[in-house]
Design a protein around this motif. Structure first.
Motif, PDB file in Angstrom:
ATOM      1  N   GLY A  85     -14.771  33.280 -32.738  1.00 31.01           N
ATOM      2  CA  GLY A  85     -15.592  33.459 -31.532  1.00 31.01           C
ATOM      3  C   GLY A  85     -15.175  32.502 -30.429  1.00 31.01           C
ATOM      4  O   GLY A  85     -15.110  32.885 -29.250  1.00 31.01           O
ATOM      5  N   PHE A  86     -14.897  31.240 -30.802  1.00 30.04           N
ATOM      6  CA  PHE A  86     -14.468  30.249 -29.820  1.00 30.04           C
ATOM      7  C   PHE A  86     -13.131  30.646 -29.212  1.00 30.04           C
ATOM      8  O   PHE A  86     -12.936  30.554 -27.988  1.00 30.04           O
ATOM      9  N   ARG A  87     -12.198  31.101 -30.055  1.00 29.20           N
ATOM     10  CA  ARG A  87     -10.891  31.539 -29.545  1.00 29.20           C
ATOM     11  C   ARG A  87     -11.056  32.707 -28.582  1.00 29.20           C
ATOM     12  O   ARG A  87     -10.404  32.755 -27.537  1.00 29.20           O
ATOM     13  N   ALA A  88     -11.904  33.655 -28.934  1.00 32.50           N
ATOM     14  CA  ALA A  88     -12.127  34.811 -28.056  1.00 32.50           C
ATOM     15  C   ALA A  88     -12.726  34.359 -26.729  1.00 32.50           C
ATOM     16  O   ALA A  88     -12.336  34.848 -25.658  1.00 32.50           O
ATOM     17  N   GLU A  89     -13.674  33.407 -26.786  1.00 33.40           N
ATOM     18  CA  GLU A  89     -14.302  32.913 -25.556  1.00 33.40           C
ATOM     19  C   GLU A  89     -13.282  32.167 -24.688  1.00 33.40           C
ATOM     20  O   GLU A  89     -13.226  32.367 -23.469  1.00 33.40           O
ATOM     21  N   VAL A  90     -12.458  31.318 -25.314  1.00 32.57           N
ATOM     22  CA  VAL A  90     -11.437  30.584 -24.558  1.00 32.57           C
ATOM     23  C   VAL A  90     -10.442  31.560 -23.945  1.00 32.57           C
ATOM     24  O   VAL A  90     -10.041  31.425 -22.778  1.00 32.57           O
ATOM     25  N   SER A  91     -10.042  32.572 -24.714  1.00 36.28           N
ATOM     26  CA  SER A  91      -9.109  33.568 -24.207  1.00 36.28           C
ATOM     27  C   SER A  91      -9.708  34.308 -23.013  1.00 36.28           C
ATOM     28  O   SER A  91      -9.021  34.518 -22.001  1.00 36.28           O
ATOM     29  N   ALA A  92     -10.977  34.669 -23.123  1.00 37.01           N
ATOM     30  CA  ALA A  92     -11.632  35.370 -22.012  1.00 37.01           C
ATOM     31  C   ALA A  92     -11.707  34.477 -20.779  1.00 37.01           C
ATOM     32  O   ALA A  92     -11.483  34.936 -19.651  1.00 37.01           O
ATOM     33  N   ARG A  93     -12.002  33.198 -21.007  1.00 32.79           N
ATOM     34  CA  ARG A  93     -12.090  32.278 -19.863  1.00 32.79           C
ATOM     35  C   ARG A  93     -10.714  32.075 -19.219  1.00 32.79           C
ATOM     36  O   ARG A  93     -10.597  31.999 -18.004  1.00 32.79           O
ATOM     37  N   PHE A  94      -9.665  31.974 -20.045  1.00 31.17           N
ATOM     38  CA  PHE A  94      -8.327  31.839 -19.476  1.00 31.17           C
ATOM     39  C   PHE A  94      -7.935  33.103 -18.712  1.00 31.17           C
ATOM     40  O   PHE A  94      -7.303  33.026 -17.647  1.00 31.17           O
ATOM     41  N   ASP A  95      -8.303  34.261 -19.255  1.00 31.11           N
ATOM     42  CA  ASP A  95      -8.013  35.511 -18.545  1.00 31.11           C
ATOM     43  C   ASP A  95      -8.730  35.526 -17.196  1.00 31.11           C
ATOM     44  O   ASP A  95      -8.144  35.922 -16.177  1.00 31.11           O
ATOM     45  N   ALA A  96      -9.996  35.091 -17.177  1.00 32.26           N
ATOM     46  CA  ALA A  96     -10.756  35.050 -15.917  1.00 32.26           C
ATOM     47  C   ALA A  96     -10.124  34.045 -14.960  1.00 32.26           C
ATOM     48  O   ALA A  96     -10.007  34.308 -13.755  1.00 32.26           O
ATOM     49  N   LEU A  97      -9.719  32.886 -15.506  1.00 30.08           N
ATOM     50  CA  LEU A  97      -9.089  31.865 -14.666  1.00 30.08           C
ATOM     51  C   LEU A  97      -7.764  32.373 -14.103  1.00 30.08           C
ATOM     52  O   LEU A  97      -7.447  32.148 -12.930  1.00 30.08           O
ATOM     53  N   GLU A  98      -7.009  33.101 -14.936  1.00 32.29           N
ATOM     54  CA  GLU A  98      -5.744  33.660 -14.469  1.00 32.29           C
ATOM     55  C   GLU A  98      -5.990  34.664 -13.338  1.00 32.29           C
ATOM     56  O   GLU A  98      -5.248  34.684 -12.335  1.00 32.29           O
ATOM     57  N   GLY A  99      -7.041  35.459 -13.490  1.00 32.77           N
ATOM     58  CA  GLY A  99      -7.381  36.415 -12.420  1.00 32.77           C
ATOM     59  C   GLY A  99      -7.758  35.708 -11.138  1.00 32.77           C
ATOM     60  O   GLY A  99      -7.340  36.119 -10.044  1.00 32.77           O
ATOM     61  N   ARG A 100      -8.530  34.643 -11.257  1.00 31.49           N
ATOM     62  CA  ARG A 100      -8.923  33.883 -10.058  1.00 31.49           C
ATOM     63  C   ARG A 100      -7.697  33.230  -9.405  1.00 31.49           C
ATOM     64  O   ARG A 100      -7.578  33.195  -8.173  1.00 31.49           O
ATOM     65  N   MET A 101      -6.824  32.659 -10.256  1.00 30.42           N
ATOM     66  CA  MET A 101      -5.626  32.014  -9.706  1.00 30.42           C
ATOM     67  C   MET A 101      -4.752  33.040  -8.974  1.00 30.42           C
ATOM     68  O   MET A 101      -4.175  32.740  -7.922  1.00 30.42           O
ATOM     69  N   SER A 102      -4.651  34.246  -9.527  1.00 26.57           N
ATOM     70  CA  SER A 102      -3.876  35.294  -8.860  1.00 26.57           C
ATOM     71  C   SER A 102      -4.496  35.636  -7.516  1.00 26.57           C
ATOM     72  O   SER A 102      -3.780  35.843  -6.519  1.00 26.57           O
ATOM     73  N   ALA A 107      -4.328  35.124  -1.666  1.00 23.90           N
ATOM     74  CA  ALA A 107      -4.940  34.708  -0.397  1.00 23.90           C
ATOM     75  C   ALA A 107      -4.038  33.723   0.334  1.00 23.90           C
ATOM     76  O   ALA A 107      -3.865  33.813   1.562  1.00 23.90           O
ATOM     77  N   ILE A 108      -3.459  32.783  -0.425  1.00 21.74           N
ATOM     78  CA  ILE A 108      -2.571  31.802   0.212  1.00 21.74           C
ATOM     79  C   ILE A 108      -1.337  32.501   0.765  1.00 21.74           C
ATOM     80  O   ILE A 108      -0.891  32.219   1.888  1.00 21.74           O
ATOM     81  N   GLU A 109      -0.769  33.431  -0.021  1.00 22.78           N
ATOM     82  CA  GLU A 109       0.408  34.153   0.449  1.00 22.78           C
ATOM     83  C   GLU A 109       0.084  35.008   1.676  1.00 22.78           C
ATOM     84  O   GLU A 109       0.911  35.153   2.564  1.00 22.78           O
ATOM     85  N   ALA A 110      -1.114  35.530   1.719  1.00 28.33           N
ATOM     86  CA  ALA A 110      -1.495  36.356   2.868  1.00 28.33           C
ATOM     87  C   ALA A 110      -1.575  35.500   4.123  1.00 28.33           C
ATOM     88  O   ALA A 110      -1.241  35.957   5.213  1.00 28.33           O
ATOM     89  N   HIS A 111      -2.028  34.275   3.978  1.00 30.50           N
ATOM     90  CA  HIS A 111      -2.175  33.411   5.153  1.00 30.50           C
ATOM     91  C   HIS A 111      -0.920  32.610   5.454  1.00 30.50           C
ATOM     92  O   HIS A 111      -0.637  32.319   6.617  1.00 30.50           O
ATOM     93  N   HIS A 112      -0.139  32.232   4.437  1.00 24.21           N
ATOM     94  CA  HIS A 112       0.987  31.319   4.649  1.00 24.21           C
ATOM     95  C   HIS A 112       2.338  31.891   4.252  1.00 24.21           C
ATOM     96  O   HIS A 112       3.345  31.207   4.359  1.00 24.21           O
ATOM     97  N   GLY A 113       2.367  33.028   3.745  1.00 25.08           N
ATOM     98  CA  GLY A 113       3.649  33.616   3.335  1.00 25.08           C
ATOM     99  C   GLY A 113       3.922  33.397   1.862  1.00 25.08           C
ATOM    100  O   GLY A 113       3.131  32.835   1.113  1.00 25.08           O
ATOM    101  N   SER A 114       5.070  33.845   1.458  1.00 28.48           N
ATOM    102  CA  SER A 114       5.445  33.811   0.053  1.00 28.48           C
ATOM    103  C   SER A 114       5.564  32.381  -0.464  1.00 28.48           C
ATOM    104  O   SER A 114       6.114  31.520   0.217  1.00 28.48           O
ATOM    105  N   LEU A 115       5.055  32.132  -1.715  1.00 27.04           N
ATOM    106  CA  LEU A 115       5.101  30.811  -2.336  1.00 27.04           C
ATOM    107  C   LEU A 115       6.334  30.714  -3.224  1.00 27.04           C
ATOM    108  O   LEU A 115       6.753  31.692  -3.848  1.00 27.04           O
ATOM    109  N   ALA A 116       6.897  29.532  -3.302  1.00 27.39           N
ATOM    110  CA  ALA A 116       8.033  29.314  -4.213  1.00 27.39           C
ATOM    111  C   ALA A 116       7.507  29.242  -5.643  1.00 27.39           C
ATOM    112  O   ALA A 116       6.501  28.596  -5.918  1.00 27.39           O
ATOM    113  N   ARG A 117       8.182  29.918  -6.546  1.00 23.80           N
ATOM    114  CA  ARG A 117       7.772  29.909  -7.946  1.00 23.80           C
ATOM    115  C   ARG A 117       8.220  28.599  -8.604  1.00 23.80           C
ATOM    116  O   ARG A 117       9.293  28.089  -8.288  1.00 23.80           O
TER     117      ARG A 117
END
Length: 120
Positions: A85-102, A107-117
């Motif tokens: 259950g803990f692993r599933a919760e951590v995985s879900a939170r990382f997935d949500a965090l990954e979505g937010r980071m994307s 938003a940053i790319e829209a305002h400032h252009g392409s970011l360097a990887r």
């Protein structure tokens, strides 16, 4: 003189008295041996009762140990379930965090252009 015994009668009476004395002495010895055997049998019975009690105690210890093992196995199963259950919760939170980071990157790319990887 009618009360006097002949030599043959004296021998018969002597043999009879000797046999009777031997029987009485034998009864004492046999009686003592029987009492000793009775005491030995009583000791064996007491020992047998103690062994039976020890066996019952050992069986109870085995049953208690088996219950402890079953309880431990249940605790392990519960911990594995909690960990899953803990692993599933951590995985879900990382997935949500990954979505937010994307979304933040977009938003940053829209305002400032392409970011360097980042370099791997």
């Amino acid at each position: 003189m009618g009360n006097r015994l002949t030599d043959g009668e004296k021998v018969v009476v002597s043999v009879f008295v000797a046999v009777l004395a031997g029987c009485v002495a034998g009864l004492f010895f046999v009686g003592g041996a029987i009492l000793d055997m009775k005491d030995a049998i009583t000791d064996v019975k007491v020992s047998l009762v103690e062994v039976q009690r020890d066996i019952a105690d050992t069986q109870q210890d085995i049953a208690d140990t088996q219950q402890d093992i079953a309880d431990t196995q249940q605790d392990i199963a519960d911990l594995q379930e909690d960990l899953d259950g803990f692993r599933a919760e951590v995985s879900a939170r990382f997935d949500a965090l990954e979505g937010r980071m994307s979304a933040v990157e977009a938003a940053i790319e829209a305002h400032h252009g392409s970011l360097a990887r980042p370099a791997n």
